[in-house]
Enzyme design. Structure first.
Site, PDB file in Angstrom:
ATOM      1  N   PHE A   8       0.827  -1.204   0.000  1.00  0.00           N
ATOM      2  CA  PHE A   8       0.000   0.000   0.000  1.00  0.00           C
ATOM      3  C   PHE A   8       0.862   1.255   0.000  1.00  0.00           C
ATOM      4  O   PHE A   8       1.780   1.392   0.820  1.00  0.00           O
ATOM      5  CB  PHE A   8      -0.888   0.048   1.252  1.00  0.00           C
ATOM      6  CG  PHE A   8      -2.083  -0.857   1.208  1.00  0.00           C
ATOM      7  CD1 PHE A   8      -3.278  -0.434   0.649  1.00  0.00           C
ATOM      8  CD2 PHE A   8      -2.006  -2.135   1.754  1.00  0.00           C
ATOM      9  CE1 PHE A   8      -4.388  -1.269   0.634  1.00  0.00           C
ATOM     10  CE2 PHE A   8      -3.114  -2.974   1.744  1.00  0.00           C
ATOM     11  CZ  PHE A   8      -4.306  -2.539   1.174  1.00  0.00           C
ATOM     12  N   ASP A   9       0.542   2.162  -0.907  1.00  0.00           N
ATOM     13  CA  ASP A   9       1.032   3.528  -0.800  1.00  0.00           C
ATOM     14  C   ASP A   9       0.390   4.127   0.450  1.00  0.00           C
ATOM     15  O   ASP A   9      -0.626   3.612   0.930  1.00  0.00           O
ATOM     16  CB  ASP A   9       0.614   4.294  -2.065  1.00  0.00           C
ATOM     17  CG  ASP A   9       1.027   5.739  -2.036  1.00  0.00           C
ATOM     18  OD1 ASP A   9       2.148   6.030  -1.600  1.00  0.00           O
ATOM     19  OD2 ASP A   9       0.206   6.583  -2.453  1.00  0.00           O
ATOM     20  N   LEU A  10       0.950   5.210   0.966  1.00  0.00           N
ATOM     21  CA  LEU A  10       0.384   5.835   2.163  1.00  0.00           C
ATOM     22  C   LEU A  10      -0.472   7.050   1.803  1.00  0.00           C
ATOM     23  O   LEU A  10      -1.696   7.035   1.955  1.00  0.00           O
ATOM     24  CB  LEU A  10       1.514   6.234   3.123  1.00  0.00           C
ATOM     25  CG  LEU A  10       1.097   6.976   4.393  1.00  0.00           C
ATOM     26  CD1 LEU A  10       0.095   6.173   5.206  1.00  0.00           C
ATOM     27  CD2 LEU A  10       2.325   7.317   5.245  1.00  0.00           C
TER      28      LEU A  10
END
Length: 215
Positions: A8-10
């Site tokens: 996951f990107d943040l």
């Protein structure tokens, strides 16, 4: 494909950092007497490495861009880091993914120590096997580098069941370069045209659609 490891990107994917990042960028630009007419003009800074954005959007030299990042961090590290909120439904999604046996990892271009502080603040850190980000010296900021680093730390060699989830084209392009599949979300700061142009394998409009794709 039943993806077992989900990266996951943040920013723009797990949390909405719009206020904190734009306030931090405006603070840095103010050091150069550059006024910003409206907050939306700085949304383009959300996602890509900061040095690249200062160079691209304001014509800064590499040296000046690095200086601007230091100014940015003066504000961000104390205030902007928590001018942030978790997207509705993300906490429940992460909980259910873990219950389903998925391995979850964060892969962000944000400095790793900031990413850890944010996820701990919002009580999300424990859902992840590892939180991978950039170094404070602005090395390992490219998404492909972060993805490769994250997989190495987690001992993942088979990249076929790995999926990168993010909201901007650099998430998709970084996934391609690193040899993993990608899913672009539309509730963040990218749009469908950007994600399709980059070649996202899957696109999810809402968190509910992301849940359907992952579970």
């Amino acid at each position: 494909m039943a993806y077992q490891t989900i990266l996951f990107d943040l920013d723009g994917t797990l949390t909405d950092p719009g206020v904190g990042i734009t306030n931090s960028v405006a603070y840095a630009l103010g050091k150069y007497k550059i006024a910003v007419p409206e907050r939306a003009a700085l949304y383009k800074f959300i996602g890509p490495p900061l040095i690249d954005s200062f160079e691209r959007y304001y014509g800064f030299s590499r040296e000046r861009a690095m200086e601007a990042v230091n100014f940015y961090r003066e504000y961000f590290s104390e205030t902007g880091i928590f001018e942030n909120q978790v997207y509705d439904g993300i906490g429940e999604l992460l909980k259910d993914l873990r219950a389903a046996g998925k391995r979850l990892v964060v892969a962000t271009s944000k400095p790793e120590q900031f990413a850890v502080r944010i996820l701990e603040h919002f009580a999300l850190a424990d859902y992840f096997d590892y939180i991978a980000g950039a170094n404070m010296d602005e090395s390992r900021t490219k998404k492909a580098e972060v993805i490769t680093y994250a997989l190495k730390v987690c001992g993942i060699t088979d990249r076929r069941p790995v999926l990168m989830v993010g909201d901007r084209e650099h998430d998709v392009l970084g996934a391609k370069e690193a040899g993993v599949a990608s899913l672009g979300v539309l509730y963040g700061y990218g749009d469908r045209e950007e994600l399709e142009r980059a070649g996202a394998d899957i696109i999810a409009e809402r968190v509910a659609d992301l849940r359907d794709s992952l579970l």
